[in-house]
Scaffold this active site. Structure first.
Site, PDB file in Angstrom:
ATOM      1  N   GLY A  18       1.356   6.732   3.030  1.00 35.59           N
ATOM      2  CA  GLY A  18       0.721   6.518   1.608  1.00 35.59           C
ATOM      3  C   GLY A  18       0.639   7.782   0.917  1.00 35.59           C
ATOM      4  N   GLN A 196      -1.537  18.925  14.097  1.00 35.41           N
ATOM      5  CA  GLN A 196      -1.166  20.561  14.460  1.00 35.41           C
ATOM      6  C   GLN A 196       0.166  20.859  14.642  1.00 35.41           C
ATOM      7  OE1 GLN A 196      -3.577  22.086  17.666  1.00 35.41           O
ATOM      8  NE2 GLN A 196      -5.076  20.387  17.599  1.00 35.41           N
ATOM      9  N   CYS A 384      12.815 -13.196 -14.207  1.00 44.72           N
ATOM     10  CA  CYS A 384      14.192 -12.849 -13.890  1.00 44.72           C
ATOM     11  C   CYS A 384      15.057 -13.836 -13.484  1.00 44.72           C
ATOM     12  CB  CYS A 384      14.310 -11.519 -13.486  1.00 44.72           C
ATOM     13  SG  CYS A 384      15.962 -10.694 -13.594  1.00 44.72           S
ATOM     14  N   HIS A 511      10.982  -8.247 -16.830  1.00 41.04           N
ATOM     15  CA  HIS A 511       9.835  -8.097 -15.557  1.00 41.04           C
ATOM     16  C   HIS A 511       8.504  -7.589 -15.942  1.00 41.04           C
ATOM     17  CE1 HIS A 511      12.724  -8.157 -11.965  1.00 41.04           C
ATOM     18  NE2 HIS A 511      13.540  -8.023 -13.057  1.00 41.04           N
ATOM     19  N   GLU A 513       5.762  -7.238 -14.239  1.00 45.24           N
ATOM     20  CA  GLU A 513       4.684  -6.879 -13.343  1.00 45.24           C
ATOM     21  C   GLU A 513       5.088  -5.070 -13.620  1.00 45.24           C
ATOM     22  OE1 GLU A 513       9.224  -7.583 -11.479  1.00 45.24           O
ATOM     23  OE2 GLU A 513       7.804  -8.411 -13.033  1.00 45.24           O
TER      24      GLU A 513
END
Length: 533
Positions: A18, A196, A384, A511, A513
């Site tokens: 992430g 580590q 699309c 698109h 989004e």
């Protein structure tokens, strides 16, 4: 004006921890303090960009407004911060090497032997130091995320570039290292040894991390954080944990509570000041927590992978929250849809997204799904290729052209209701040659789409396609109930179709989004989810 400050975000132990979410969160927190911020991603793979990569390999391909095909992490950057990224925010090893090789062929190096150090690393440094925005103003902070994991062979030149920049920039640069603290169930213990080792690997490259973000599924107590701080030469206040959260949008708040942004400012030598309230962000999170009702939305596509439709998923989740519901997303594999089973696969859905994509595989299932949702008046959003399948279905089952198709799928189709764009006909190379980036679109007054955009007459949306609606059929479509309500003013390309008599049956060639953010969800997704409710 202060010098631009640089934050380098690296990762260790394993990939997919992430880093993109942490980078976006840092950007959001600094932005909340009034700083002008940008976030960039350096990917060590040799592809020029992810545009030709299979989504199973790399997740979705995110497109910037200026037409660059990029890594999906740029979607996180934009959704969290609201900034608009460009081609300068996404760099690959392929682009670096291509630039250096092109210069060598041009004779710019005056006969010198071209080497990884200094020529490749110098080009990486040049791009990492990019600190001027599109309007010519200087960024206060440039956050640079390096993909992959410490120790990867391909990331070595990027680590060397960071090492050099840390030395050259002094207190104007900070290194944030994200690692993983696993829990061994058999031993009943959290283990710091991987962290580590990861830090020692980074130190062996000449880089001492200033801040450690420990990715974990379980809460880490102060004793464990102190152990990590001691073994890794990092201040205790600079050891931050990133626990699993109910939502990725909780991460910036968690990082702020632990003082990540304050630690960065102290390391750079900037007064910390008051902690920003982030009122709008907290209001959004409260809406998310209080949303109890669920609305089930089906995603009809061929990539059974969460990251393949990442921006669509996030746009639906955001629109659901602002409509006070939880969007429960259900993937429906279009390859498995038949006339016999379409009812059982889609009947329990409040709405359907017909997903984008390329190629022949799974398109007949999308066409069957489009017919089912049209004839059963289920809210449907085609994006699309999804829009193109809605057009083909309408041509086959309403206009009566049973052999209607796209030139992409059948070059010999007599009814090419979807055709290749004129400027694409002479193109032979695959990478970076589509219609890419933001283009204008005029909306028809009184259409459902115009209502969704709250009566805006002209919009600007991002594209990624080679094929288009064939305007020769436009009049026939309109006469039979499918209206072309969005048109590009320069090329006359059809960008949006809708059937106004249906509750919500809309397809977009672009698109939407890519333009949806946490504080500004996209109006089409808002309208679609409202129709689903």
């Amino acid at each position: 004006m202060m010098n631009t400050k640089y934050i380098f975000v690296t990762g260790g132990v394993v990939s997919s921890l992430g880093k993109g979410i942490i980078s976006a969160s840092i950007g959001k927190l600094l932005q909340a303090r009034g700083y002008k911020v940008t976030v960039q991603k350096f990917d060590p793979y040799i592809n020029i960009d992810p545009g030709t990569l299979n989504p199973y390999e790399h997740g979705e391909c995110y497109v910037t407004a200026d037409g660059m095909e990029t890594d999906l992490d740029l979607g996180h950057y934009e959704r969290f911060t609201g900034i608009q990224t460009t081609r300068h925010n996404s760099i690959t090893t392929g682009r670096i090497y291509k630039t250096v090789i092109d210069r060598e062929r041009h004779g710019d190096y005056l006969g010198k032997t071209i080497q990884v150090v200094p020529h490749i690393t110098d080009e990486i440094k040049r791009r990492m130091l990019h600190n001027i925005g599109e309007l010519g103003d200087q960024y206060d902070f440039v956050i640079t995320e390096v993909g992959g994991t410490i120790g990867d062979i391909e990331s070595a030149p990027f680590m060397e570039a960071i090492r050099q920049l840390r030395w050259e920039l002094g207190s104007d640069a900070v290194c944030v290292h994200l690692t993983y603290v696993p829990f061994l169930k058999a031993a009943g213990e959290l283990k710091t040894k991987p962290t580590q080792h990861s830090v020692k690997e980074l130190q062996s490259m000449g880089i001492q991390p200033d801040i450690l973000v420990l990715r974990t599924e379980r809460h880490l107590d102060d004793a464990l954080r102190m152990k990590v701080a001691s073994f890794c030469n990092v201040d205790l206040e600079c050891v931050v944990q990133s626990e699993d959260m109910p939502s990725i949008y909780e991460v910036p708040v968690s990082m702020q509570k632990q003082g990540l942004d304050a630690a960065i400012l102290r390391k750079i030598g900037i007064p910390v000041g008051e902690t920003p309230a982030m009122t709008a962000w907290h209001a959004f999170l409260n809406k998310q927590r209080n949303a109890k009702r669920e609305v089930t939305i089906g995603l009809v596509g061929k990539y059974d992978l969460q990251d393949a439709y990442k921006s669509i998923r996030e746009s639906l989740i955001l629109a659901g929250i602002y409509n006070d519901v939880k969007a429960k997303l259900h993937f429906v594999n279009s390859e498995e849809i038949t006339q016999e089973n379409v009812s059982s696969k889609l009947e329990n859905m409040a709405g359907i997204i017909i997903c984008p994509g390329f190629g022949q595989r799974g398109i007949e299932g999308k066409i069957i799904a489009a017919e089912y949702t049209r004839t059963h008046d289920i809210p449907t959003f085609g994006i699309c290729l999804g829009m193109q399948m809605m057009v083909i279905e309408f041509a086959r089952n309403v206009l009566g052209y049973k052999d209607a198709n796209s030139r992409e799928m059948d070059e010999q189709t007599p009814h090419n209701v979807i055709d290749i764009m004129e400027e694409q006909k002479s193109i032979t190379q695959m990478g970076g040659t589509m219609r890419l980036g933001a283009y204008e679109c005029d909306l028809r007054e009184g259409s459902k789409v115009a209502q969704a955009y709250t009566a805006v007459a002209k919009i600007n949306e991002r594209h990624r396609h080679r094929y288009e609606f064939n305007n020769q059929y436009q009049k026939e479509f309109e006469q039979n109930g499918m209206n072309c309500v969005g048109i590009n003013p320069a090329s006359n390309l059809v960008e949006i179709v809708e059937i106004p008599e249906k509750r919500w049956y809309i397809g977009t060639q672009f698109h939407p989004e890519y333009s949806s953010t946490v504080l500004h969800p996209h109006p089409l997704f808002m309208s679609f989810v409202k129709a689903c409710i």
